[in-house]
Scaffold this active site. Structure first.
Site, PDB file in Angstrom:
ATOM      1  N   ASP A 195      -0.494  -0.862   3.852  1.00  0.00           N
ATOM      2  CA  ASP A 195      -1.483  -1.308   2.693  1.00  0.00           C
ATOM      3  C   ASP A 195      -2.695  -1.869   3.455  1.00  0.00           C
ATOM      4  OD1 ASP A 195      -2.145  -1.722  -0.081  1.00  0.00           O
ATOM      5  OD2 ASP A 195      -1.864  -3.875   0.453  1.00  0.00           O
ATOM      6  N   GLU A 241      -2.368   4.481   0.876  1.00  0.00           N
ATOM      7  CA  GLU A 241      -2.849   4.667  -0.319  1.00  0.00           C
ATOM      8  C   GLU A 241      -4.081   5.611  -0.292  1.00  0.00           C
ATOM      9  OE1 GLU A 241      -2.937   1.020  -3.439  1.00  0.00           O
ATOM     10  OE2 GLU A 241      -3.628   0.795  -1.578  1.00  0.00           O
ATOM     11  N   ASP A 266       1.272  -8.053   0.067  1.00  0.00           N
ATOM     12  CA  ASP A 266       0.393  -6.934   0.765  1.00  0.00           C
ATOM     13  C   ASP A 266       1.672  -5.999   1.288  1.00  0.00           C
ATOM     14  OD1 ASP A 266      -2.038  -7.058   0.460  1.00  0.00           O
ATOM     15  OD2 ASP A 266      -2.409  -8.479   2.105  1.00  0.00           O
TER      16      ASP A 266
END
Ligand code: ZN
Length: 379
Positions: free
Chosen positions: A166, A250, A343
């Site tokens: 992340d 992502e 996170d």
């Protein structure tokens, strides 16, 4: 070599100008071979151009052709003007084995057309069979030489191990293993010095020697930070590519996210200052480079996961709610009570690779730029 840089820039800018002059109905743009023919004509007509290296000038045409290909394939922006002092460099091809020779443990030299032998520091082995190299002059006034070679991809563990990463704004990146990767930045004293220099620059008279000196000092400081970030991305990407088989990140449109937040006169943007701050942070975090290098080093092993709600979903039970996010740093699930660094939780959701959906009537079309962090930056 400065002359080569300005020649390459000149020829590149001619290509840009030619593209800009195109209008519908004017027929096809000249391609690489045609442009090389035009270059030969231009060299015949202009002795000053002919005095430069034909290899360097032709390669500038080739660089531009590659940039146009990248533009048409949608991965890059349209090539724009190159500016003196900003984009300095040139490429040399048809390098023969005898054109690079080692002098001692720390130095070697390379044959540059019309410049002769140029010494460089042997910071790493020159790849055997390198056919071309690129010389660049960065904004801090340092010359670099890079020999072209496509390295072997990094081998994974072969155990099928999955990792989620992340992108964080505060730290560089969080791994689903719980590790935090922090992007290096300027240390306190260096940052204070940079601020002082920038203030000094504002007071220095245009065109003065003082201004030039201060500018050079600022460029050196910024280059130091950029070097550290680059080095971090290289080391982190190799490490991750070695330790895991599948790397999930992502699927963020960095370009879209870092777009100016100002909006237009009719539709002024909201939260402009906060978004500008976030954009600066993303740029500084080196996230884009990390993902890019991972894709280079572990081809086919990087998977992009839709980013919606990864910051609100519980990695333990799957419960997705805004309220789960207790603060920017802490994730606390309102359903199962799972608590974790926010996170790391997001990295675990990404590792699981779920296409996460919001519960109930929560707005599905919410922008994906992670509001909890935006809200925190604004306050
Ligand atoms: Zn939960």
């Amino acid at each position: 070599m400065l002359r080569h840089c300005s020649d390459a820039r000149y020829v590149w800018n001619l290509c840009v100008e030619q593209e800009n002059e195109w209008r519908p109905g004017r027929g096809k743009m000249p391609r690489f071979a045609e442009r090389c023919r035009q270059l030969t004509e231009a060299r015949d007509a202009n002795p000053w151009l002919a005095a430069g290296s034909v290899t360097v000038q032709q390669q500038a045409v080739k660089d531009h052709a590659q940039a146009m290909r990248n533009f048409f394939s949608g991965t890059h922006q349209r090539p724009t003007w190159r500016k003196a002092g900003q984009h300095e460099g040139f490429r040399v091809v048809a390098v023969r084995p005898g054109d690079v020779r080692r002098l001692n443990r720390s130095h070697a030299e390379v044959k540059v057309p019309k410049a002769g032998w140029v010494r460089f520091r042997w910071s790493r082995p020159v790849p055997p069979g390198a056919k071309s190299f690129r010389v660049t002059l960065d904004r801090a006034g340092r010359w670099h030489v890079a020999f072209a070679a496509i390295p072997e991809p990094v081998q994974g563990t072969g155990t099928g191990e999955v990792v989620g990463i992340d992108r964080g704004v505060k730290v560089g990146a969080a791994l689903s293993t719980g590790e935090m990767l922090t992007v290096p930045r300027l240390r306190g004293r260096e940052a204070a010095r940079l601020l002082r220099l920038e203030r000094k620059l504002a007071h220095a008279k245009r065109g003065s020697n003082r201004r030039r000196d201060v500018k050079a000092q600022i460029a050196r400081t910024k280059a130091r930070e950029a070097d550290r970030r680059k080095d971090w991305a290289e080391q982190a990407s190799t490490d991750i590519a070695r330790r895991f088989d599948v790397i999930r990140v992502e699927d963020l449109n960095i370009k879209g996210m870092t777009r100016s937040a100002k909006g237009t006169a009719e539709q002024p943007g909201k939260n402009v200052a906060a978004k500008a701050g976030l954009n600066r942070e993303i740029g500084r975090s080196g996230w884009g480079r990390l993902v890019e290098r991972l894709e280079d080093k572990a081809p086919g092993r990087v998977r992009k996961v839709p980013p919606a709600y990864t910051s609100q979903r519980c990695s333990a039970c799957g419960h997705t709610a805004r309220e789960n996010r207790e603060s920017q740093a802490v994730f606390l699930c309102t359903a199962c009570g799972y608590a974790c660094n926010a996170d790391v939780n997001a990295a675990r959701v990404i590792a699981a690779g779920h296409a996460v959906n919001a519960r109930g009537g929560d707005a599905v079309r919410r922008p994906v730029n992670r509001e909890p962090q935006l809200a925190l930056l604004a306050s």
